[in-house]
Design an enzyme around this catalytic site. Sequence first.
Site, PDB file in Angstrom:
ATOM      1  N   HIS A 192       0.841  -1.193   0.000  1.00 46.32           N
ATOM      2  CA  HIS A 192       0.000   0.000   0.000  1.00 46.32           C
ATOM      3  C   HIS A 192       0.885   1.255   0.000  1.00 46.32           C
ATOM      4  CE1 HIS A 192      -3.632  -2.396   1.634  1.00 46.32           C
ATOM      5  NE2 HIS A 192      -3.730  -2.225   0.343  1.00 46.32           N
ATOM      6  N   LYS A 217       5.128   1.625   0.677  1.00 47.18           N
ATOM      7  CA  LYS A 217       5.934   1.372  -0.532  1.00 47.18           C
ATOM      8  C   LYS A 217       7.422   1.580  -0.279  1.00 47.18           C
ATOM      9  CE  LYS A 217       2.580   1.639  -4.280  1.00 47.18           C
ATOM     10  NZ  LYS A 217       1.342   1.431  -3.544  1.00 47.18           N
ATOM     11  N   THR A 276       1.657  -5.750  -8.153  1.00 48.85           N
ATOM     12  CA  THR A 276       0.685  -4.760  -8.605  1.00 48.85           C
ATOM     13  C   THR A 276       1.433  -3.591  -9.249  1.00 48.85           C
ATOM     14  OG1 THR A 276       0.640  -3.965  -6.317  1.00 48.85           O
ATOM     15  CG2 THR A 276      -1.201  -5.354  -7.036  1.00 48.85           C
ATOM     16  N   THR A 326       1.876  -0.139  -9.387  1.00 51.21           N
ATOM     17  CA  THR A 326       2.758   0.897  -8.845  1.00 51.21           C
ATOM     18  C   THR A 326       3.875   0.277  -8.017  1.00 51.21           C
ATOM     19  OG1 THR A 326       0.721   2.160  -8.630  1.00 51.21           O
ATOM     20  CG2 THR A 326       2.703   3.156  -7.738  1.00 51.21           C
ATOM     21  N   THR A 327       3.528  -0.696  -7.208  1.00 51.66           N
ATOM     22  CA  THR A 327       4.539  -1.388  -6.400  1.00 51.66           C
ATOM     23  C   THR A 327       5.619  -1.982  -7.309  1.00 51.66           C
ATOM     24  OG1 THR A 327       2.859  -1.969  -4.748  1.00 51.66           O
ATOM     25  CG2 THR A 327       4.901  -3.248  -4.720  1.00 51.66           C
ATOM     26  N   SER A 374      -2.838  -1.760 -11.203  1.00 53.46           N
ATOM     27  CA  SER A 374      -2.742  -1.176  -9.871  1.00 53.46           C
ATOM     28  C   SER A 374      -3.844  -1.783  -8.986  1.00 53.46           C
ATOM     29  CB  SER A 374      -2.899   0.337  -9.970  1.00 53.46           C
ATOM     30  OG  SER A 374      -2.736   0.920  -8.691  1.00 53.46           O
ATOM     31  N   GLY A 375      -3.563  -1.866  -7.690  1.00 51.26           N
ATOM     32  CA  GLY A 375      -4.511  -2.507  -6.772  1.00 51.26           C
ATOM     33  C   GLY A 375      -5.939  -1.976  -6.887  1.00 51.26           C
ATOM     34  N   ASP A 415      -5.211  -6.422  -7.217  1.00 51.30           N
ATOM     35  CA  ASP A 415      -5.312  -7.414  -6.125  1.00 51.30           C
ATOM     36  C   ASP A 415      -6.139  -8.608  -6.584  1.00 51.30           C
ATOM     37  OD1 ASP A 415      -3.919  -5.930  -4.086  1.00 51.30           O
ATOM     38  OD2 ASP A 415      -5.674  -4.640  -3.950  1.00 51.30           O
ATOM     39  N   ASP A 473      -1.149  -1.384   4.784  1.00 54.51           N
ATOM     40  CA  ASP A 473      -1.281  -0.185   5.626  1.00 54.51           C
ATOM     41  C   ASP A 473      -2.527  -0.360   6.493  1.00 54.51           C
ATOM     42  OD1 ASP A 473      -1.708   2.251   6.766  1.00 54.51           O
ATOM     43  OD2 ASP A 473      -2.029   3.331   4.888  1.00 54.51           O
ATOM     44  N   HIS A 486     -10.673   0.118  -2.138  1.00 54.16           N
ATOM     45  CA  HIS A 486     -10.726  -1.262  -2.619  1.00 54.16           C
ATOM     46  C   HIS A 486     -10.475  -2.259  -1.485  1.00 54.16           C
ATOM     47  CE1 HIS A 486      -6.553  -0.051  -2.628  1.00 54.16           C
ATOM     48  NE2 HIS A 486      -6.132  -1.238  -2.972  1.00 54.16           N
ATOM     49  N   ASP A 495     -11.360  -5.824  -2.099  1.00 49.92           N
ATOM     50  CA  ASP A 495     -10.427  -6.577  -2.943  1.00 49.92           C
ATOM     51  C   ASP A 495      -9.257  -7.097  -2.096  1.00 49.92           C
ATOM     52  OD1 ASP A 495     -12.092  -5.328  -4.722  1.00 49.92           O
ATOM     53  OD2 ASP A 495     -10.533  -4.859  -6.174  1.00 49.92           O
ATOM     54  N   ARG A 525      -8.086 -13.645   1.750  1.00 49.46           N
ATOM     55  CA  ARG A 525      -8.924 -14.839   1.923  1.00 49.46           C
ATOM     56  C   ARG A 525      -8.426 -15.969   1.018  1.00 49.46           C
ATOM     57  NH1 ARG A 525     -12.939 -16.933  -0.735  1.00 49.46           N
ATOM     58  NH2 ARG A 525     -14.131 -18.491   0.378  1.00 49.46           N
TER      59      ARG A 525
HETATM   60  O1  LIG Z   1      -3.415  -0.992  -3.782  1.00 47.42           O
HETATM   61  C1  LIG Z   1      -2.631  -1.895  -3.752  1.00 47.42           C
HETATM   62  C2  LIG Z   1      -2.927  -3.114  -2.991  1.00 47.42           C
HETATM   63  O2  LIG Z   1      -4.205  -3.139  -2.416  1.00 47.42           O
HETATM   64  C3  LIG Z   1      -1.341  -1.816  -4.440  1.00 47.42           C
HETATM   65  O3  LIG Z   1      -1.475  -1.351  -5.745  1.00 47.42           O
HETATM   66  P1  LIG Z   1      -0.286  -0.526  -6.404  1.00 47.42           P
HETATM   67  O4  LIG Z   1       0.949  -1.324  -6.257  1.00 47.42           O
HETATM   68  O5  LIG Z   1      -0.659  -0.316  -7.829  1.00 47.42           O
HETATM   69  O6  LIG Z   1      -0.232   0.776  -5.631  1.00 47.42           O
END
Ligand SMILES: O=C(CO)COP(=O)(O)O
Length: 130
Positions: free
Chosen positions: A12, A16, A38, A40-41, A59-60, A65, A85, A92, A95, A101
């Site tokens: 999150h 990061k 994901t 951005t990560t 992206s999440g 996710d 976080d 989301h 998600d 889960r």
């Molecule tokens: O939101 C995320 C996981 O829930 C991560 O997504 P990003 O890596 O795209 O920020």
Amino acid sequence: MKQPFRLALIAHDQKKDDMVAFARAYEALLASCSIVATGTTGGLIQGACPSLQITRVKSGPLGGDQQIGALIAEGLIDGLIFFVDPLSPMPHDVDVKALMRLGIVYDIPMALNRATAEVLVQKKGLLRAD
Ligand SMILES: O=C(CO)COP(=O)(O)O
């Protein structure tokens, strides 16, 4: 031939920097893995750790996710490191819960903070079960 450990990495926004620091610290170990992350990560880790092979999904908040959850359900992920976080509301959130889960349902090693991630990479040694 030994198959690479298929590792999913997610963080999150508030986590990061921690994820990038973790990836740098373990870059040599992670280099033996097939990594999915994901959007951005994955981009941030790739920028900091050029030796890693990273496949990025969305992206999440845009479905990343869920994409990683689907890979878990298909048996295509051996472990998940997700720096969550716990202090910020997420649009989301459902998600995120669904992904965790599935990690439980399919009984994959799932580290939700750095302390557990360290145990996973050091003790488990990123070895595939098969
Ligand atoms: O939101 C995320 C996981 O829930 C991560 O997504 P990003 O890596 O795209 O920020």
